[in-house]
Design an enzyme around this catalytic site. Sequence first.
Site, mmCIF file in Angstrom:
data_model
loop_
_atom_site.group_PDB
_atom_site.id
_atom_site.type_symbol
_atom_site.label_atom_id
_atom_site.label_comp_id
_atom_site.label_asym_id
_atom_site.label_seq_id
_atom_site.Cartn_x
_atom_site.Cartn_y
_atom_site.Cartn_z
ATOM 1 N N TYR A 116 -12.586 10.207 3.393
ATOM 2 C CA TYR A 116 -13.157 9.136 2.572
ATOM 3 C C TYR A 116 -13.375 7.835 3.343
ATOM 4 O O TYR A 116 -13.720 6.821 2.764
ATOM 5 C CB TYR A 116 -12.310 8.957 1.310
ATOM 6 C CG TYR A 116 -12.535 10.144 0.400
ATOM 7 C CD1 TYR A 116 -13.455 10.099 -0.624
ATOM 8 C CD2 TYR A 116 -11.902 11.361 0.659
ATOM 9 C CE1 TYR A 116 -13.727 11.207 -1.410
ATOM 10 C CE2 TYR A 116 -12.173 12.483 -0.113
ATOM 11 C CZ TYR A 116 -13.085 12.397 -1.135
ATOM 12 O OH TYR A 116 -13.376 13.518 -1.899
ATOM 13 N N GLU A 118 -13.029 1.526 -4.985
ATOM 14 C CA GLU A 118 -13.789 2.759 -5.166
ATOM 15 C C GLU A 118 -13.215 3.636 -6.279
ATOM 16 O O GLU A 118 -12.009 3.629 -6.540
ATOM 17 C CB GLU A 118 -13.768 3.581 -3.865
ATOM 18 C CG GLU A 118 -14.408 2.900 -2.680
ATOM 19 C CD GLU A 118 -14.281 3.712 -1.401
ATOM 20 O OE1 GLU A 118 -14.858 3.281 -0.386
ATOM 21 O OE2 GLU A 118 -13.590 4.764 -1.401
ATOM 22 N N HIS A 142 0.809 -1.222 0.000
ATOM 23 C CA HIS A 142 0.000 0.000 0.000
ATOM 24 C C HIS A 142 0.847 1.280 0.000
ATOM 25 O O HIS A 142 0.696 2.157 0.843
ATOM 26 C CB HIS A 142 -0.965 0.007 1.196
ATOM 27 C CG HIS A 142 -2.020 -1.049 1.126
ATOM 28 N ND1 HIS A 142 -3.132 -1.046 1.940
ATOM 29 C CD2 HIS A 142 -2.146 -2.140 0.335
ATOM 30 C CE1 HIS A 142 -3.889 -2.097 1.650
ATOM 31 N NE2 HIS A 142 -3.289 -2.780 0.681
#
Length: 379
Positions: A258, A248, A157
């Site tokens: 978010y 998303e 990530h």
Amino acid sequence: MAVRIRGGLGLLMAAALLLLAACGAGSGSPAGALRTVTLNSGLQRPWGMVFLPDGRLLVTQKAGTMVILSRDGKTVETTLTGLPAVASAGQGGLLDVALDPDFATTPWVYWTYSEPGRGAETGLAGTAVARGLLENGALRDIRVIYRQQPKVAGAGHFGSRLVFRPDKTLFVTLGERQKFTPAQDLATSLGKVIRINRDGSVPTGNPAIPGARPEIWSYGHRNPQGAALRPGTDELWISEHGPQGGDEINRIVPGGNYGWPRVSYGCNYGDPVGAACRLGGGRHAPDYVEPVSYWVPVSIAPCGMIFYTGGGFPQWRGQIFVGALAGKALWRVQLAGGREVGRERLLANLGERIRDVSQGPDGWIYLLTDSGKLIQVRD
């Protein structure tokens, strides 16, 4: 064409009529009508690409090199070395690449990479942004202009995409490094979108978020690996990975939260997939920004993203194209204003993990795959 439309009955009917009208005007096309041409199959785990003004292609390779491809994409003309060392384990490595808005006069190249820690930070890593001048087939005056804070352990990530705004400031998408809660911690830049100047300083006009680092533009992100400006605006849109489901597409608003990891349409790893396990119930509003689009129950792992503006597919101008890694496809997302009204899975027959998507100066769509291919998509 696979289409999903959300909303009440009136919205559903209106969206359906809009989609039918658009398709009647040629906005839809069966996947079989697309032609793909593999221009190069010898790249080494390519990650990002950008077209140079002369039509050649600059491509990053995960292990830490950039290559310049010929105009036809078939030949590696130059391998650029001497870049900072990368932490290439797992999802790390040399990542995205972008050209300075004034590249014609000052040929700066910007790139992101997973930077290994040194000294007290040995064994840690974080996303960094560097730039160098591209002259005579080499990069010089290389300097790191931004480092994600803090560096942490792990190999996942990192994000990350680079997008210049019309005002020549730079958006950078940063993953939360598989650490979850720092995405909500405004003292860190994990799980954030940041906006910086070309020298790494903080520009004026960033949102005044109480307690936040000044470079933060939005937060609560998981692993955003696609980003693009909507044509005719300075709006940043991103695609980001969910856990099990919940990938998303988001329209980024300054100061927006978010939701990750407090809320997601996806499920934690290890949980049975289904609506009952959606993190925080799934729905983001009113506390968090609702995604424009999401994928459930299975993740596609979106990576690379453009708004198409070319002449090759005039019926698709203004629509989003996003690559899929786990989903091994190219997705086309049709919008009406700020809403999704339809989407289509394309090129699944290739069986390729699509890492990046770009629009060429010739109006065709170009793809990079994890298998090392550069593919042109045309009619």
